[in-house]
Design a protein around this motif. Structure first.
Motif, PDB file in Angstrom:
ATOM      1  N   LEU A   1       9.982   0.803 -12.844  1.00  0.00           N
ATOM      2  CA  LEU A   1      10.783   1.389 -11.768  1.00  0.00           C
ATOM      3  C   LEU A   1      11.633   0.315 -11.093  1.00  0.00           C
ATOM      4  O   LEU A   1      12.781   0.572 -10.707  1.00  0.00           O
ATOM      5  CB  LEU A   1       9.875   2.061 -10.743  1.00  0.00           C
ATOM      6  N   LEU A   2      11.093  -0.871 -10.944  1.00  0.00           N
ATOM      7  CA  LEU A   2      11.844  -1.988 -10.376  1.00  0.00           C
ATOM      8  C   LEU A   2      13.123  -2.225 -11.165  1.00  0.00           C
ATOM      9  O   LEU A   2      14.213  -2.367 -10.598  1.00  0.00           O
ATOM     10  CB  LEU A   2      10.982  -3.250 -10.371  1.00  0.00           C
TER      11      LEU A   2
ATOM     12  N   VAL B   1       8.697  10.724 -22.496  1.00  0.00           N
ATOM     13  CA  VAL B   1       8.493  10.355 -21.101  1.00  0.00           C
ATOM     14  C   VAL B   1       7.450   9.248 -21.060  1.00  0.00           C
ATOM     15  O   VAL B   1       6.290   9.452 -21.444  1.00  0.00           O
ATOM     16  CB  VAL B   1       8.053  11.556 -20.250  1.00  0.00           C
ATOM     17  N   PHE B   2       7.880   8.086 -20.604  1.00  0.00           N
ATOM     18  CA  PHE B   2       7.024   6.898 -20.623  1.00  0.00           C
ATOM     19  C   PHE B   2       5.674   7.143 -19.966  1.00  0.00           C
ATOM     20  O   PHE B   2       4.629   6.781 -20.501  1.00  0.00           O
ATOM     21  CB  PHE B   2       7.763   5.755 -19.913  1.00  0.00           C
TER      22      PHE B   2
ATOM     23  N   LYS C   1       0.831  -1.210   0.000  1.00  0.00           N
ATOM     24  CA  LYS C   1       0.000   0.000   0.000  1.00  0.00           C
ATOM     25  C   LYS C   1       0.863   1.257   0.000  1.00  0.00           C
ATOM     26  O   LYS C   1       0.584   2.216  -0.729  1.00  0.00           O
ATOM     27  CB  LYS C   1      -0.923  -0.012   1.223  1.00  0.00           C
ATOM     28  N   LEU C   2       1.931   1.254   0.788  1.00  0.00           N
ATOM     29  CA  LEU C   2       2.814   2.415   0.836  1.00  0.00           C
ATOM     30  C   LEU C   2       3.516   2.628  -0.505  1.00  0.00           C
ATOM     31  O   LEU C   2       3.624   3.761  -0.998  1.00  0.00           O
ATOM     32  CB  LEU C   2       3.839   2.241   1.956  1.00  0.00           C
ATOM     33  N   VAL C   3       3.998   1.543  -1.101  1.00  0.00           N
ATOM     34  CA  VAL C   3       4.652   1.651  -2.416  1.00  0.00           C
ATOM     35  C   VAL C   3       3.681   2.198  -3.454  1.00  0.00           C
ATOM     36  O   VAL C   3       4.033   3.068  -4.267  1.00  0.00           O
ATOM     37  CB  VAL C   3       5.204   0.276  -2.848  1.00  0.00           C
ATOM     38  N   HIS C   4       2.458   1.711  -3.420  1.00  0.00           N
ATOM     39  CA  HIS C   4       1.458   2.191  -4.370  1.00  0.00           C
ATOM     40  C   HIS C   4       1.160   3.675  -4.169  1.00  0.00           C
ATOM     41  O   HIS C   4       1.000   4.426  -5.146  1.00  0.00           O
ATOM     42  CB  HIS C   4       0.171   1.369  -4.232  1.00  0.00           C
ATOM     43  N   GLN C   5       1.099   4.112  -2.916  1.00  0.00           N
ATOM     44  CA  GLN C   5       0.852   5.525  -2.635  1.00  0.00           C
ATOM     45  C   GLN C   5       1.994   6.385  -3.173  1.00  0.00           C
ATOM     46  O   GLN C   5       1.769   7.487  -3.684  1.00  0.00           O
ATOM     47  CB  GLN C   5       0.689   5.738  -1.130  1.00  0.00           C
ATOM     48  N   PHE C   6       3.213   5.884  -3.045  1.00  0.00           N
ATOM     49  CA  PHE C   6       4.377   6.597  -3.559  1.00  0.00           C
ATOM     50  C   PHE C   6       4.251   6.831  -5.062  1.00  0.00           C
ATOM     51  O   PHE C   6       4.450   7.947  -5.556  1.00  0.00           O
ATOM     52  CB  PHE C   6       5.636   5.783  -3.244  1.00  0.00           C
ATOM     53  N   VAL C   7       3.898   5.798  -5.787  1.00  0.00           N
ATOM     54  CA  VAL C   7       3.814   5.895  -7.242  1.00  0.00           C
ATOM     55  C   VAL C   7       2.562   6.660  -7.676  1.00  0.00           C
ATOM     56  O   VAL C   7       2.558   7.324  -8.717  1.00  0.00           O
ATOM     57  CB  VAL C   7       3.843   4.488  -7.870  1.00  0.00           C
TER      58      VAL C   7
ATOM     59  N   GLN D   1       2.188  -0.339 -14.530  1.00  0.00           N
ATOM     60  CA  GLN D   1       3.241  -0.213 -15.541  1.00  0.00           C
ATOM     61  C   GLN D   1       4.448   0.527 -14.978  1.00  0.00           C
ATOM     62  O   GLN D   1       5.615   0.151 -15.220  1.00  0.00           O
ATOM     63  CB  GLN D   1       2.703   0.527 -16.771  1.00  0.00           C
ATOM     64  N   MET D   2       4.183   1.575 -14.198  1.00  0.00           N
ATOM     65  CA  MET D   2       5.275   2.367 -13.648  1.00  0.00           C
ATOM     66  C   MET D   2       6.091   1.581 -12.634  1.00  0.00           C
ATOM     67  O   MET D   2       7.323   1.661 -12.594  1.00  0.00           O
ATOM     68  CB  MET D   2       4.708   3.641 -13.014  1.00  0.00           C
TER      69      MET D   2
END
Length: 521
Positions: A312-313, A289-290, A257-263, A307-308
């Protein structure tokens, strides 16, 4: 009594039908194998009932940070191709170049990611690293323009982040973890390159425009820790085969959830930009810009986020892994450091001098730099293990019979795994010193295409290969221009060319890479 008897009869009939189908399938497979001149795998690893013993063995190895090392040990014991059942799933482990070529290229359509979408889905959703077929082709098509030569060769934007990296480093020999700074560098450059705005974690790792810090502070988890933890759980889910769904702890869900909020910050920004009517591909700076290209096609927030996160990974983790390994080895080999720095300074001068221009083409004129990078990728590939699942009955070219040279029959549903690190350290390919860091080997020996796979191969070969190599090469050049000496500052016994690595979807040095750097006069 009659109802109980009827139930028993129904269960017995069900069991009989299942057994009959199983036997019929096995007989059919044997006939197909014989018709195709296939033979059983040369070796089968004892796995215990339902593959429970093998699962426990690999789970233990994972906890001890030696998962790929354990796979390599089994290859040394059972050969270059062996069968192992893990929790009811038959897995072929192979480090035969011919087999890997078949899976990734010549028999590409016979294999898929299998359960990967379900295993990785909670974090990565639907993206280029979780999808097969049309979904994968569409994602790859969107990404391709991002990695054209003109885009990759533009070093001006990257230089901003590299200068911030240098300023964040102690210059007086104070020990520090260079891997942690490389992770921040690649996060900054990847968000800038792919999303059009950097998170600027090298400026401040605890405060940014997103509202979620890169580093964990005061007991509050940051993006880096959450992203790394989620990937560790994904690796555990992958090792559990069909029982991946049992591994879904609350901490994992919260980290996702935190990672998703970041993106989502970038998602919402891109959607607003498109809705303003200003979005163009490429944008007004002439950059592709993708994220902007993707937002022009859909305003689905989850689709954009997935996708992002996938890209990003790759942009953050793999390049930081490569850079960390390069400096891990350089800190332990003054001769290589001296040879490499001499080549760089002779070509471009020191940081204080006005030397030749550093660009995409001039960097390719440094053979020893290429040798050093290649050797780091060989010994510590950022993605050390990979695999595919057969989607139809098929074969592998070698690995069967007493001599291991006959084809193997691969029934539908069989998992084929290949550990790149074990392939890269085969002594019969790389020589008796295969475990040693020796860049000069690249002046003496050129491996065949499928003997060296740091960026995978076939239709799914890494799109960002040139981007990663360009970024890593530029960073190495700038740091060696600036610093005249590098020393190892890791505590504890030195494990040489086999450091303790944390294996998730990619790999990183488990305790960091602690070094001392001294500024050039």
């Amino acid at each position: 009594m009659l109802s109980l008897l009827g139930t028993i009869v129904l269960v017995a009939v069900g069991i009989l039908l299942i057994a009959t189908r199983y036997v019929a399938r096995r007989v059919g497979h044997r006939r197909q194998a014989k018709a195709l001149s296939c033979k059983p795998p040369r070796a089968t690893v004892p796995a215990g009932f339902f593959g429970i013993d093998s699962f426990r063995d690999l789970k233990k190895a994972g906890k001890e940070k030696r998962f790929v090392g354990r796979i390599r040990e089994l290859h040394e014991q059972y050969g270059t191709t062996y069968l192992m059942n893990i929790l009811g799933t038959n897995c072929i482990f192979t480090i035969e170049p011919e087999n890997i070529k078949a899976v990734l290229a010549t028999q590409f359509t016979d294999f898929s990611f299998g359960r990967r979408h379900e295993v990785f889905g909670p974090l990565l959703g639907d993206g280029i690293f979780t999808l097969d077929g049309a979904g994968w082709s569409h994602s790859r098509g969107l990404l391709r323009p991002q990695f054209t030569r003109d885009q990759v060769a533009d070093l001006d934007q990257l230089d901003i982040h590299v200068q911030r990296l240098i300023h964040a480093m102690p210059m007086d020999g104070t020990p520090f973890d260079i891997q942690e700074l490389f992770f921040r560098l690649t996060l900054d450059s990847a968000t800038d390159f792919l999303f059009g705005e950097s998170v600027d974690s090298l400026v401040s790792a605890t405060n940014n425009q997103i509202g979620i810090s890169e580093k964990s502070v005061e007991g509050k988890r940051g993006f880096a820790d959450a992203f790394n933890y989620s990937q560790d759980v994904l690796a555990q889910r992958g090792r559990a085969q069909g029982f991946y769904w049992l591994i879904n702890p609350k901490e994992f869900r919260e980290a996702n959830k935190l990672v998703h909020q970041f993106v989502d910050y970038y998602v919402d920004k891109a959607i607003r930009y498109v809705e303003s009517g200003k979005a163009r591909v490429p944008n007004e700076q002439g950059r592709y810009v993708f994220l902007e290209a993707l937002a022009l096609q859909t305003k689905d927030r989850k689709a954009l986020r997935d996708q992002m996160l996938n890209i990003l990974l790759a942009g953050r983790d793999t390049t930081s892994s490569l850079l960390s390994s390069v400096f891990y080895f350089l800190a332990r080999n003054k001769r290589v450091w001296g040879t490499l720095r001499k080549e760089i300074v002779e070509r471009f001068g020191t940081d204080a001098e006005k030397g030749a221009d550093i660009n995409f083409h001039s960097m390719k004129d440094l053979p020893y730099l290429r040798y050093v990078v290649n050797e780091a990728l060989r010994l510590l590939p950022p993605v050390p293990a990979n695999g595919r699942t057969a989607i139809r009955d098929t074969t592998l070219p070698v690995g069967g019979g007493p001599d291991g040279r006959s084809p193997i029959f691969i029934p539908k549903g069989t998992v084929v795994r290949y550990v790149v690190w074990a392939l890269h350290t085969r002594r019969d390919i790389w020589g008796a010193d295969a475990d040693e860091f020796r860049p000069e080997r690249w002046a003496e020996f050129t491996p065949k295409g499928w003997e060296y796979l740091p960026f995978n191969g076939g239709p799914r070969i890494c799109l960002g290969q040139q981007y990663a190599l360009t970024e890593a090469s530029y960073v190495i050049i700038k740091l060696l221009q600036r610093f005249q000496a590098l020393e190892n500052a890791d505590s504890g016994p030195d494990r040489g060319s086999q450091p303790v690595m944390n294996h998730t979807l990619t790999q990183a040095h488990d305790k960091g890479v602690h070094v001392r750097l001294y500024t050039a006069n």
